[in-house]
Design a protein around this motif. Structure first.
Motif, PDB file in Angstrom:
ATOM      1  N   VAL A  27       0.846  -1.201   0.000  1.00 52.34           N
ATOM      2  CA  VAL A  27       0.000   0.000   0.000  1.00 52.34           C
ATOM      3  C   VAL A  27       0.880   1.249   0.000  1.00 52.34           C
ATOM      4  N   ARG A  28       1.903   1.287   0.843  1.00 52.61           N
ATOM      5  CA  ARG A  28       2.796   2.452   0.894  1.00 52.61           C
ATOM      6  C   ARG A  28       3.496   2.655  -0.450  1.00 52.61           C
ATOM      7  N   GLN A  40      -1.273  11.453   3.708  1.00 47.73           N
ATOM      8  CA  GLN A  40      -2.225  10.561   3.047  1.00 47.73           C
ATOM      9  C   GLN A  40      -1.707   9.125   3.030  1.00 47.73           C
ATOM     10  N   GLN A  41      -0.430   8.952   2.766  1.00 48.16           N
ATOM     11  CA  GLN A  41       0.151   7.609   2.781  1.00 48.16           C
ATOM     12  C   GLN A  41      -0.018   6.967   4.155  1.00 48.16           C
ATOM     13  N   VAL A  45      -2.112   3.613   4.876  1.00 44.77           N
ATOM     14  CA  VAL A  45      -1.412   2.435   5.392  1.00 44.77           C
ATOM     15  C   VAL A  45      -2.001   2.016   6.735  1.00 44.77           C
ATOM     16  N   THR A  46      -2.360   2.986   7.570  1.00 50.57           N
ATOM     17  CA  THR A  46      -2.970   2.673   8.865  1.00 50.57           C
ATOM     18  C   THR A  46      -4.319   1.980   8.665  1.00 50.57           C
ATOM     19  N   ALA A  47      -5.149   2.521   7.777  1.00 48.67           N
ATOM     20  CA  ALA A  47      -6.447   1.890   7.493  1.00 48.67           C
ATOM     21  C   ALA A  47      -6.238   0.480   6.944  1.00 48.67           C
ATOM     22  N   ARG A 114     -12.706   6.530   9.073  1.00 47.94           N
ATOM     23  CA  ARG A 114     -12.338   7.944   9.225  1.00 47.94           C
ATOM     24  C   ARG A 114     -11.071   8.312   8.459  1.00 47.94           C
ATOM     25  N   LEU A 115     -10.292   7.330   8.059  1.00 44.60           N
ATOM     26  CA  LEU A 115      -9.001   7.598   7.429  1.00 44.60           C
ATOM     27  C   LEU A 115      -9.036   7.602   5.902  1.00 44.60           C
TER      28      LEU A 115
END
Length: 148
Positions: A27-28, A40-41, A45-47, A114-115
């Protein structure tokens, strides 16, 4: 990157904790290739990390599909997390902060929502779950965002 490369979908298996790291890396990498900003990255990546962990822990494993998108000259990423697990009985309840059927904090689905710019869940008890999220490299006008 060629236009045909942007439309390519990559499928990443989610079967172990090691695969969670691979999901984050993919994803990153894709977000960086599309010139997503660092914030945004990090959000995406967290989501992805939260949704991949849910796929593994609650869905018994599955896969992520990552596809690059384009809309009026803006690049985006679509991530789909798919499992054949037990499904979610009450999506509204599952989206509530603090609700969990495990030992986590209950912020995975609601926090991921939310992300990202767009968030959908397709689930049915006994049929598994597919969570799809989309984030755009630049904010789209609110009227054009799809929240289902």
């Amino acid at each position: 990157m060629a236009a045909r490369d942007l439309a390519m979908t990559i499928r990443v298996p989610i079967r172990s904790d090691a695969d969670l790291s691979w999901v984050r890396q993919q994803v990153r990498r894709r977000a960086a290739e599309l010139a997503f900003g660092l914030v945004q990255q990090t959000k995406l990546v967290t989501a992805a990390s939260e949704l991949a962990r849910n796929t593994l822990v609650y869905g018994g494993g599955g896969h992520m599909e990552i596809t690059s998108l384009g809309h009026d000259g803006t690049d985006g990423l679509c991530l789909s997390f798919v499992d054949d697990g037990p499904g979610i009985r009450d999506v509204r309840l599952a989206m509530t902060d603090g609700y969990t059927t495990g030992d986590g904090l209950g912020l995975g689905l609601s926090g991921a929502r939310r992300l990202v710019d767009e968030f959908t869940i397709d689930t049915e008890p006994g049929r598994g779950t597919a969570v799809t999220v989309i984030t755009w490299a630049a904010d789209l006008p609110v009227a054009e965002r799809a929240v289902r």
